[in-house]
Design a protein around this motif. Sequence first.
Motif, short mmCIF file in Angstrom:
data_model
loop_
_atom_site.label_atom_id
_atom_site.label_comp_id
_atom_site.label_asym_id
_atom_site.label_seq_id
_atom_site.Cartn_x
_atom_site.Cartn_y
_atom_site.Cartn_z
N CYS A 196 0.95 -1.12 -0.04
CA CYS A 196 -0.01 0.04 0.06
C CYS A 196 0.84 1.06 -0.20
O CYS A 196 2.22 1.03 0.32
CB CYS A 196 -0.96 -0.03 1.20
SG CYS A 196 -0.20 0.57 2.68
N PHE A 197 0.18 2.47 -0.18
CA PHE A 197 1.11 3.52 -0.02
C PHE A 197 1.75 4.12 0.91
O PHE A 197 2.76 4.85 1.06
CB PHE A 197 0.40 4.79 -0.92
CG PHE A 197 -0.92 5.18 0.07
CD1 PHE A 197 -2.07 4.56 -0.24
CD2 PHE A 197 -0.87 6.23 0.86
CE1 PHE A 197 -3.06 4.83 0.48
CE2 PHE A 197 -1.86 6.70 1.39
CZ PHE A 197 -3.02 6.01 1.64
N LEU A 198 1.59 3.36 2.14
CA LEU A 198 2.03 3.84 3.45
C LEU A 198 2.96 2.59 3.91
O LEU A 198 3.73 2.94 4.66
CB LEU A 198 1.02 4.11 4.67
CG LEU A 198 0.37 5.50 4.11
CD1 LEU A 198 -0.73 5.33 5.39
CD2 LEU A 198 1.06 6.53 4.21
N TRP A 213 3.79 5.98 -4.55
CA TRP A 213 3.21 4.55 -4.67
C TRP A 213 3.71 3.56 -5.89
O TRP A 213 3.96 2.67 -5.86
CB TRP A 213 1.60 4.63 -4.59
CG TRP A 213 0.80 3.23 -4.18
CD1 TRP A 213 1.55 2.24 -3.73
CD2 TRP A 213 -0.40 3.19 -4.16
NE1 TRP A 213 0.42 1.50 -3.34
CE2 TRP A 213 -0.63 2.06 -3.77
CE3 TRP A 213 -1.48 4.18 -4.54
CZ2 TRP A 213 -1.94 1.44 -3.40
CZ3 TRP A 213 -2.71 3.64 -4.43
CH2 TRP A 213 -2.96 2.27 -3.63
N LEU A 236 5.72 0.29 -6.16
CA LEU A 236 5.15 -0.76 -6.82
C LEU A 236 6.17 -1.32 -7.96
O LEU A 236 6.40 -2.57 -8.29
CB LEU A 236 3.88 -0.57 -7.33
CG LEU A 236 2.62 -0.55 -6.33
CD1 LEU A 236 1.55 -0.03 -7.08
CD2 LEU A 236 2.45 -1.54 -5.58
#
Lengths: 136, 239
Positions: free
Chosen positions: A53-55, A130, A134
């Motif tokens: 996830c972005f965090l 993000w 990824l």
Amino acid sequence: MRIYLANPDSGTAIHEPIWGWIGLAALAVPFWLPLERLGLLACPLKGATGILCFLCGGTRSFWAAAHLDFVSAWNFNPLGLLLFGVLLLYLPYALGSIAFRWPRPRLRLESGGERAVLRSLIAGGIGANWIYLLLR
Amino acid sequence: MQCRKCGFWLPEPTPESCPQCNHPFHSGDDRSGPAWESRSSGIDLEAMLATVKGVLFQPAATFRSMRREGGMGGPLLFAVILGTISGWFGLLWQGFIQSLGFLSEGVGDQWLIGYIGLMVIAVLMPGFVLIGAFVSSAFWHVSLFLVGGARKSFETTFRVTAYVSGATNLFQIIPFCGGFIGGFWYLVAMIIGVREAHEISTGRAVLAILLPIILCCACFLVVWIFFLGPVIINAIQEM
């Protein structure tokens, strides 16, 4: 867009005491909390799908940056490193502002266009970070 | 101002009800609640219980009448008291589960999962709740800003977050499943709370609170389409 100085006693001038003390605590915690021995909660998204996830990695990134390991901090999550940098700049100002009651600069966005630009910058920054997480 | 029911932009001067759907419009002048705001002393149990009841079972009415400003101390005290007590119960159940040996692997080493670690966390609990209240409020306010729903100040978002987290944290008192129930209730109460406090439409409130979840699902979908999609298409073509 308008930049103005808020009186330290006004209702809008509450951010410096809040984020100053919390920032100080956030910087102090990595020095006495052994993160490597702490059973951190796993990210539900990563656990279920294997996708970050972005965090993801944010806490480890901040912890590494606080120990001046900037390469590891970047690799864990660039947002954590960015937060650390912003905090280093903000803390002296916030604590000085509390101690000496300096007028506090505030930014007021007066048009929908300005708010849209700021929204785009925040969303774009989070999105770019993000994508980096990824694709790396 | 926007109608909370249908999203219609209300003309100036603001009418008593929405011209489109006839939904009554509250000017905000009657905002003096919840009961905790008008408590007689520092810790008023009666006012606390009334506020908890209001947030959990009548969130729309409670946040429609909530003061948007007037200091963060009151809501913070509410969140810290209830969050700390509930957190202690959560630790108690965690310690109980650990004593049964369910979590002896994969959570952390003995330093943290041991009872001394739990006691240290228990002592630090008020600090964790305090910092958590501000950080989560900031998170929700940024989320509201991103969807164009931050119509009021950060303090308004903070007040909603503090009251909702304080009340829903009480579910941790229920062993084992309390966290799940409380988490779900938290999201629902947050959606209603920011809708009423920021005077935005339900759709925008849902979008703001569920934005992180929606983003993660969208990311999963994109990855699925790009990586698994071609594999499935190839498999279908080969059949």
